[in-house]
Write an enzyme that holds these catalytic residues in place. Sequence first.
Site, PDB file in Angstrom:
ATOM      1  N   HIS A  34       7.200  19.923  -5.258  1.00 38.55           N
ATOM      2  CA  HIS A  34       5.948  20.669  -5.178  1.00 38.55           C
ATOM      3  C   HIS A  34       5.205  20.648  -6.499  1.00 38.55           C
ATOM      4  O   HIS A  34       3.976  20.603  -6.539  1.00 38.55           O
ATOM      5  CB  HIS A  34       6.206  22.096  -4.728  1.00 38.55           C
ATOM      6  CG  HIS A  34       6.327  22.189  -3.258  1.00 38.55           C
ATOM      7  ND1 HIS A  34       5.254  22.033  -2.430  1.00 38.55           N
ATOM      8  CD2 HIS A  34       7.396  22.342  -2.463  1.00 38.55           C
ATOM      9  CE1 HIS A  34       5.653  22.117  -1.187  1.00 38.55           C
ATOM     10  NE2 HIS A  34       6.957  22.301  -1.172  1.00 38.55           N
TER      11      HIS A  34
ATOM     12  N   GLU B  39       0.868 -15.704   4.655  1.00 38.42           N
ATOM     13  CA  GLU B  39       1.217 -15.808   3.238  1.00 38.42           C
ATOM     14  C   GLU B  39       1.835 -17.156   2.887  1.00 38.42           C
ATOM     15  O   GLU B  39       2.388 -17.324   1.801  1.00 38.42           O
ATOM     16  CB  GLU B  39       2.095 -14.627   2.785  1.00 38.42           C
ATOM     17  CG  GLU B  39       3.191 -14.235   3.718  1.00 38.42           C
ATOM     18  CD  GLU B  39       3.908 -12.947   3.310  1.00 38.42           C
ATOM     19  OE1 GLU B  39       3.672 -12.384   2.237  1.00 38.42           O
ATOM     20  OE2 GLU B  39       4.759 -12.505   4.107  1.00 38.42           O
TER      21      GLU B  39
ATOM     22  N   ASP C 250       1.966 -13.792  -2.090  1.00 38.58           N
ATOM     23  CA  ASP C 250       2.772 -14.972  -1.776  1.00 38.58           C
ATOM     24  C   ASP C 250       1.895 -16.187  -1.484  1.00 38.58           C
ATOM     25  O   ASP C 250       2.244 -17.301  -1.851  1.00 38.58           O
ATOM     26  CB  ASP C 250       3.706 -14.682  -0.590  1.00 38.58           C
ATOM     27  CG  ASP C 250       4.968 -13.979  -1.053  1.00 38.58           C
ATOM     28  OD1 ASP C 250       5.528 -14.396  -2.085  1.00 38.58           O
ATOM     29  OD2 ASP C 250       5.388 -13.007  -0.405  1.00 38.58           O
TER      30      ASP C 250
ATOM     31  N   CYS D  89      -3.835  -7.760   2.514  1.00 38.00           N
ATOM     32  CA  CYS D  89      -2.983  -6.687   2.017  1.00 38.00           C
ATOM     33  C   CYS D  89      -2.315  -7.056   0.688  1.00 38.00           C
ATOM     34  O   CYS D  89      -1.558  -6.271   0.133  1.00 38.00           O
ATOM     35  CB  CYS D  89      -1.941  -6.264   3.050  1.00 38.00           C
ATOM     36  SG  CYS D  89      -0.774  -7.567   3.428  1.00 38.00           S
TER      37      CYS D  89
HETATM   38  C1  PEP Z   1       1.952 -10.531  -0.302  1.00 40.98           C
HETATM   39  O1  PEP Z   1       2.763 -11.448  -0.395  1.00 40.98           O
HETATM   40  O2  PEP Z   1       0.756 -10.619  -0.631  1.00 40.98           O
HETATM   41  C2  PEP Z   1       2.400  -9.204   0.190  1.00 40.98           C
HETATM   42  C3  PEP Z   1       1.530  -8.261   0.434  1.00 40.98           C
HETATM   43  O3  PEP Z   1       3.724  -9.016   0.362  1.00 40.98           O
HETATM   44  P1  PEP Z   1       4.755  -8.730  -0.840  1.00 40.98           P
HETATM   45  O4  PEP Z   1       3.972  -8.484  -2.092  1.00 40.98           O
HETATM   46  O5  PEP Z   1       5.569  -7.571  -0.421  1.00 40.98           O
HETATM   47  O6  PEP Z   1       5.532 -10.008  -0.878  1.00 40.98           O
HETATM   48 MG    MG Z   2       4.679 -11.339   0.574  1.00 42.06          MG
END
Ligand code: PEP
Ligand code: MG
Length: 537
Positions: free
Chosen positions: A188, A427, A451, A498
């Site tokens: 907290h 990726e 990646d 992502c």
């Molecule tokens: C990526 O490869 O861009 C990804 C989001 O996965 P990680 O960084 O977990 O390999």
């Molecule tokens: Mg990755």
Amino acid sequence: METKAGKKVFNGVAIGKIHFYKKTENVIVRTKIEDAEAELARYMEAKEKAEQQLGALYDKAVAEVGEANAEIFNVQAMMLDDDDYKDSIENIIRAQHVNAEYAIATTGDNFAEMFAGMDDEYFKARAVDIKDITNRILTILCGNDGSSEIGDEPVIIVADDLAPSETVQMDKSKLLAFVTRLGSANSHTAILARTMGIPALVGVQISEEWDGKNGIVDGYEGKFIVDPEMPVLEEYFKKKLQDEEQKKLLQMLKGKENVTKSGKKINLYANIGNPSDLVSVLDNDAGGIGLFRSEFLYLEADNYPTEEEQFQAYKKVVETMGSKKVIIRTLDIGADKQVDYFDLDKEDNPALGYRAIRICLTRPEIFKTQLRALFRASAFGNLAIMYPMIISVDEVLKIKEISAKVKNELLAEGIQIGDVEEGIMIETPAAVFESENLAKEVDFFSIGTNDLTQYTLAIDRQNAKLDPFYDAHHPAVLKEIQMVIDNAHKAGIWAGICGELGADTFLTNIFIKMGIDELSVSPGCILPVRKAIRDAE
Ligand code: PEP
Ligand code: MG
């Protein structure tokens, strides 16, 4: 100059004098008493005062950090009035004919130990509250004020541990940062530090000798610098100024839409690696979770996490996020993430080796357990699943076969499942060039640029020596992103990013022009990216 590492609780930079915060210990001695009823009356009187204090703290906290965060003081008041806790104190006084202080301290220790031993993280964390309320009545009975005084000058508080009540009681205008040895990033006090917007670190090896020295808290890097040298101090003064400017502007974007000037809306989600990150997801006003790296479940365990353990973890995340989307990525073990019990062979090229979906497809028992947990959790919120390291349509067909089987098994068992989107991470260059065909088989693409850049540029992402060769804006990667978005749209599915590149605000405008539908970034990057989206044409 000394530099210590710590776990980041809230980002930001603080520079100032260190105040070593020491609690005045209530020294408890066991004394025999004649009149148990009089002793009970002393306890009841102190309890009543403690309740009044908690009421006042609740009001102060509501005004300063909002109702939700203030609720902890109501919880503490309830604990103070808990029948088991009260009975234990009364029994000790009556049965042993001892002073109230001893009965309260003993009860507090027993209850705190009991809570600390519980499996449920929520109840475990309540041990701190038990200690806090026990200390509060003892302080009233002993006539202590309970803490070391902070002077007039704003300070960096360094302490062994801080209870929520201590944090709220402190005069905010005198607080620059918190640094503690104990406490989790989830406690907290940590939540309050975040809500107050104060840089904070926990898990730092502290020393009482620092009292009165100058210190720098770097909440971005998780560093605490004691007695900084002049050039370091100058560098941090600049960092602090920039940081304050940025934060002020960004706070105004909370609750605003991720919409460009011409009206295009982008989904802006957060990347997380642990359920404890949920606090910052909500704090930063993310629209959902675009990448939940499920590896934490495997990395933190000594053995394969069971279906039930996984189900509970996923359920907690989807429930917390309510109707907002939570995209959970299936296991991505291997390469830089090694787990002993997986018993993986040592490889010459682990990044090109036996990892992620390759493990899942060859060890279906691990994969099925995770899928069962995910589909079960899907009934409790808006859950989507994505699969990492895909290189071919054939792999996706195999995944779909396993996933369909798992769903059918669950339905046959009478278990409810939600409407789950299933997508893949793009990726590998192979996935990019196969994206036209892959798009026909899945619900969405999420581009993992970390990646994808590594495999496209043939640059090991772990090797710092290669940094001079690493061009995050390499045209080859940007062309790949465009190709993936185009192929996704042709098949009527959405595409997002992502990887870390998604948070690169120099590219936000370009990604939008490319047609990107979603960006998923670390929680602290949500507001800067929202600003970039709103500034885009
Ligand atoms: C990526 O490869 O861009 C990804 C989001 O996965 P990680 O960084 O977990 O390999
Ligand atoms: Mg990755």
